[in-house]
Every structure is written in structure tokens, then in C-alpha cells.
Motif scaffolding. Structure first.
Motif, mmCIF file in Angstrom:
data_model
loop_
_atom_site.group_PDB
_atom_site.id
_atom_site.type_symbol
_atom_site.label_atom_id
_atom_site.label_comp_id
_atom_site.label_asym_id
_atom_site.label_seq_id
_atom_site.Cartn_x
_atom_site.Cartn_y
_atom_site.Cartn_z
ATOM 1 N N HIS A 171 0.828 -1.207 0.000
ATOM 2 C CA HIS A 171 0.000 0.000 0.000
ATOM 3 C C HIS A 171 0.862 1.258 0.000
ATOM 4 C CE1 HIS A 171 -3.689 -2.250 1.874
ATOM 5 N NE2 HIS A 171 -3.418 -2.617 0.631
ATOM 6 N N GLU A 172 1.886 1.286 0.845
ATOM 7 C CA GLU A 172 2.672 2.501 1.031
ATOM 8 C C GLU A 172 3.697 2.711 -0.084
ATOM 9 O OE1 GLU A 172 4.304 2.335 4.939
ATOM 10 O OE2 GLU A 172 2.409 2.930 5.903
ATOM 11 N N GLN A 173 4.313 1.635 -0.559
ATOM 12 C CA GLN A 173 5.373 1.786 -1.553
ATOM 13 C C GLN A 173 4.854 1.802 -2.993
ATOM 14 O OE1 GLN A 173 8.842 -0.747 -0.960
ATOM 15 N NE2 GLN A 173 8.386 -0.923 1.227
ATOM 16 N N LEU A 174 3.773 1.057 -3.259
ATOM 17 C CA LEU A 174 3.234 0.991 -4.615
ATOM 18 C C LEU A 174 1.919 1.744 -4.761
ATOM 19 C CD1 LEU A 174 3.850 -2.738 -5.649
ATOM 20 C CD2 LEU A 174 5.258 -0.747 -6.088
ATOM 21 N N ASP A 175 1.276 2.056 -3.626
ATOM 22 C CA ASP A 175 -0.042 2.690 -3.658
ATOM 23 C C ASP A 175 -1.051 1.819 -4.396
ATOM 24 O OD1 ASP A 175 -1.747 4.651 -2.853
ATOM 25 O OD2 ASP A 175 -1.384 5.958 -4.570
ATOM 26 N N ARG A 176 -0.907 0.512 -4.245
ATOM 27 C CA ARG A 176 -1.836 -0.445 -4.828
ATOM 28 C C ARG A 176 -2.692 -1.057 -3.731
ATOM 29 N NH1 ARG A 176 -2.938 0.334 -9.985
ATOM 30 N NH2 ARG A 176 -1.103 0.314 -11.310
ATOM 31 N N GLY A 177 -3.944 -1.363 -4.072
ATOM 32 C CA GLY A 177 -4.832 -2.019 -3.121
ATOM 33 C C GLY A 177 -4.583 -3.515 -3.070
ATOM 34 N N THR A 178 -5.007 -4.126 -2.005
ATOM 35 C CA THR A 178 -4.886 -5.576 -1.850
ATOM 36 C C THR A 178 -6.207 -6.122 -1.297
ATOM 37 O OG1 THR A 178 -3.997 -5.350 0.390
ATOM 38 C CG2 THR A 178 -2.391 -5.501 -1.407
ATOM 39 N N THR A 179 -6.368 -7.424 -1.440
ATOM 40 C CA THR A 179 -7.534 -8.104 -0.885
ATOM 41 C C THR A 179 -7.043 -9.282 -0.055
ATOM 42 O OG1 THR A 179 -8.905 -7.517 -2.786
ATOM 43 C CG2 THR A 179 -9.673 -9.324 -1.407
ATOM 44 N N LEU A 180 -7.580 -9.417 1.151
ATOM 45 C CA LEU A 180 -7.220 -10.547 2.004
ATOM 46 C C LEU A 180 -8.301 -11.615 1.899
ATOM 47 C CD1 LEU A 180 -5.864 -8.742 5.203
ATOM 48 C CD2 LEU A 180 -4.546 -9.986 3.476
ATOM 49 N N LEU A 181 -7.874 -12.800 1.530
ATOM 50 C CA LEU A 181 -8.781 -13.928 1.394
ATOM 51 C C LEU A 181 -8.457 -14.962 2.462
ATOM 52 C CD1 LEU A 181 -8.445 -14.373 -2.481
ATOM 53 C CD2 LEU A 181 -10.173 -13.046 -1.257
ATOM 54 N N GLN A 182 -9.482 -15.522 3.060
ATOM 55 C CA GLN A 182 -9.267 -16.553 4.076
ATOM 56 C C GLN A 182 -9.262 -17.917 3.418
ATOM 57 O OE1 GLN A 182 -11.300 -16.044 7.843
ATOM 58 N NE2 GLN A 182 -11.601 -18.238 8.030
ATOM 59 N N ALA A 183 -8.206 -18.671 3.649
ATOM 60 C CA ALA A 183 -8.069 -20.001 3.042
ATOM 61 C C ALA A 183 -7.694 -21.012 4.112
ATOM 62 C CB ALA A 183 -7.010 -19.973 1.945
ATOM 63 N N THR A 184 -8.040 -22.262 3.838
ATOM 64 C CA THR A 184 -7.727 -23.358 4.759
ATOM 65 C C THR A 184 -6.814 -24.357 4.061
ATOM 66 O OG1 THR A 184 -9.883 -23.127 5.836
ATOM 67 C CG2 THR A 184 -8.679 -25.182 6.217
ATOM 68 N N GLY A 185 -5.699 -24.671 4.684
ATOM 69 C CA GLY A 185 -4.757 -25.626 4.110
ATOM 70 C C GLY A 185 -5.368 -27.017 4.019
ATOM 71 N N GLY A 186 -5.277 -27.632 2.852
ATOM 72 C CA GLY A 186 -5.868 -28.952 2.668
ATOM 73 C C GLY A 186 -5.176 -30.030 3.475
ATOM 74 N N TYR A 187 -3.879 -29.892 3.715
ATOM 75 C CA TYR A 187 -3.126 -30.906 4.450
ATOM 76 C C TYR A 187 -3.125 -30.628 5.948
ATOM 77 C CZ TYR A 187 0.732 -33.914 5.890
ATOM 78 O OH TYR A 187 1.511 -34.861 6.517
#
Length: 291
Positions: A211-227
Motif C-alpha cells: 500500500h505505502e510503496q506501490l499505492d496499490r490495493g490488496t484483498t485478504l482472502l481466508q483459506a484453509t490448508g488442505g493438508y
């Protein structure tokens, strides 16, 4: 993408550009093409038949069949492309750019014809020929269009080998390859980039840095490890191609052990790419601008 009047205009302009590449580089240097244009060019070399007239005659039966199967909008756009190429290929015959380097001619031919075809395809139009056959076979037999188009091009290139020679066929393949890449670029547009997925224990530090260095947005996705069955946060971020290295550098500095995947994004629309930036309130000291 384009309003209908602009679509007709783009098909006409695309047909003109394609015809310039056809006459100026391919025919001027005795190279060949794929599909029905390739057949028309071979008939020109062997029997001196006009490319435009031959191309139009070959397409008329297919346009009649397509009218019954796919409706008038598709046929109108295709007919405009067919007629455009037929007319302009005759009107631009005076444009001849011969060169002793056939590889150079093939490269320029691929670029120019690719731009022309890309403009036509971007509007949903076609130049008929093999494309109509591929659509008919997909509709009737369920055959994939890509396989059909490839098979037709192979047949045409084999004819080129027989009629003109192997060397010409090889240079023509170079032109076809370059043309296909340019078509993809024109259709996808300049707004293409990379999608990056990042899994890291230090995900918030990486998010803050992006966010600070590129001024790009991000999205946080919740994932569950299959193993492991553990719940993790996955950072999803879309950036321009030029920014990929900067993101990789950020990830390496924050967490060298992060798991990262990078994939192509062929078209991007939205804030930060095709819309104006929208200032948003600061959230937790991280977000300064929505992109």
C-alpha cells in the motif's frame, strides 16, 4: 467495449491495416498466409487470380450458411470484414515493400496484419473463412474451434510447401506466430498485468508495504490448508507488469519464506487502472487511496 457505429468503423480500419500488411510485406516478398487468405495468395502466385476477388468468392457460400445458423449480427460483422479485406487488398496492391531479408519481412507482416485482425476481432467481427468453418463444426459436431483453425492452417501451410517451397512456408509460419501474438495484445489491450497471490505469516506487513510503496490495493482472502487444516490469510493483488519486480522485492524483504504465485491478467478494469483514483479515509494507518 465499442458502440455499434464505432464497431463498424474499427472493422473497416482493421481490414485496411490488414490489407496493407498483406500486400506490403507478405505478397511483396512472396510469403504466404493461413486460412482462406492463404489459399487466395497461393492462387495469385500460381494462376494470377486477384486475391480480393478469390477471397470474396470463397467466403460467399460460408456467409450464406452462417446467416441461417448464427443470425444477422454475426454475419453483418463478418461480411463487413470479408468485403473490407477483399476491397482493400485490391486497392492497396500498389503498396510494395520488398526486402532481401525474408525474416524481416515476416516479422513486419506479422505485426501489421496482427494489428489489423486484432482490431476486427476486438469488435466481435471476423474475416470469415476458417473462422466460419470452425463455428459451424463446433455447432454441428461439438469440435473445438482452436483445433479446427489449427487443422485448416496446417493444410494451408502444407499447400504452401508444395506450391512455393519449404523455406517460404517456414518464414510464413513466423509471420503467423507473430500475428497471433499481436492479435492477443490488441484484443487484451494495454490494460493487462499480473495477479499475485501471497501466503505469509507476515501478511499484514506485506500488505502495508504494498500500500505505502506501490499505492496499490490488496484483498485478504481466508483459506484453509488442505493438508494441515490451518486457516491462513492469502493476499491477492493485481499490479502492472512493471510493478511485479517491486512486489517481489517487498515480499523478499519482509518474508523470504512466503509462498507466492504470479499469473497473467489479460484485461483489467477498475480503480487504479481504467478509473480515476478515489481518495478514501485512512484505515488502521494503512490505506490512503483506493485503487
Amino acid at each position: 467495449m465499442f458502440r455499434q457505429p464505432m464497431q463498424w468503423f474499427m472493422i473497416v480500419i482493421g481490414s485496411l491495416i490488414y490489407s496493407i500488411g498483406l500486400n506490403g510485406f507478405l505478397i511483396a516478398n512472396h510469403l504466404a498466409e493461413g486460412s482462406f487468405v492463404g489459399i487466395s495468395v497461393l492462387l495469385l502466385y500460381e494462376f494470377h487470380l486477384p486475391v480480393g476477388l478469390t477471397f470474396l468468392v470463397l467466403n460467399i457460400p460460408l456467409l450464406i450458411v452462417a446467416w441461417r445458423m448464427f443470425g444477422k449480427e454475426f454475419v453483418f460483422k463478418t461480411a463487413l470484414g470479408v468485403v473490407g479485406v477483399s476491397v482493400f487488398s485490391e486497392l492497396t496492391k500498389f503498396i510494395q515493400i520488398p526486402t532481401h531479408d525474408q525474416l524481416l519481412a515476416a516479422l513486419y507482416a506479422g505485426v501489421v496484419t496482427g494489428i489489423g485482425l486484432g482490431l476486427i476481432f476486438r469488435t466481435g467481427g471476423t474475416t470469415g473463412g476458417a473462422d466460419i468453418i470452425a463455428r459451424i463444426l463446433r455447432h454441428r459436431r461439438g469440435m473445438g474451434m482452436g483445433k479446427t483453425l489449427f487443422f485448416i492452417d496446417v493444410i494451408v501451410i502444407c499447400l504452401v510447401i508444395i506450391v512455393v517451397g519449404r523455406e517460404v512456408a517456414m518464414y510464413s509460419l513466423v509471420a503467423l506466430f507473430v500475428s497471433s501474438r499481436v492479435i492477443d495484445f490488441v484484443i487484451e489491450g494495454a490494460q493487462s498485468g499480473k495477479a499475485i497471490s501471497i501466503i505469509s505469516e507476515k501478511h499484514m506487513d506485506i500488505v502495508t508495504a504494498i500500500h505505502e510503496q506501490l499505492d496499490r490495493g490488496t484483498t485478504l482472502l481466508q483459506a484453509t490448508g488442505g493438508y494441515t487444516g490451518q486457516t491462513r490469510q492469502v493476499i491477492h493483488c493485481v499490479v502492472s507488469r512493471e510493478e511485479v519486480v517491486r512486489v517481489q522485492r517487498i515480499i523478499h524483504e519482509v518474508d523470504p519464506q512466503a509462498f507466492v504465485t504470479i499469473s497473467d491478467v489479460h484485461e483489467i478494469a477498475g480503480e487504479g487502472f481504467t478509473f480515476d483514483d478515489v481518495v478514501t479515509p485512512r484505515r488502521k494507518g494503512v490505506l490512503r487511496k483506493s485503487r
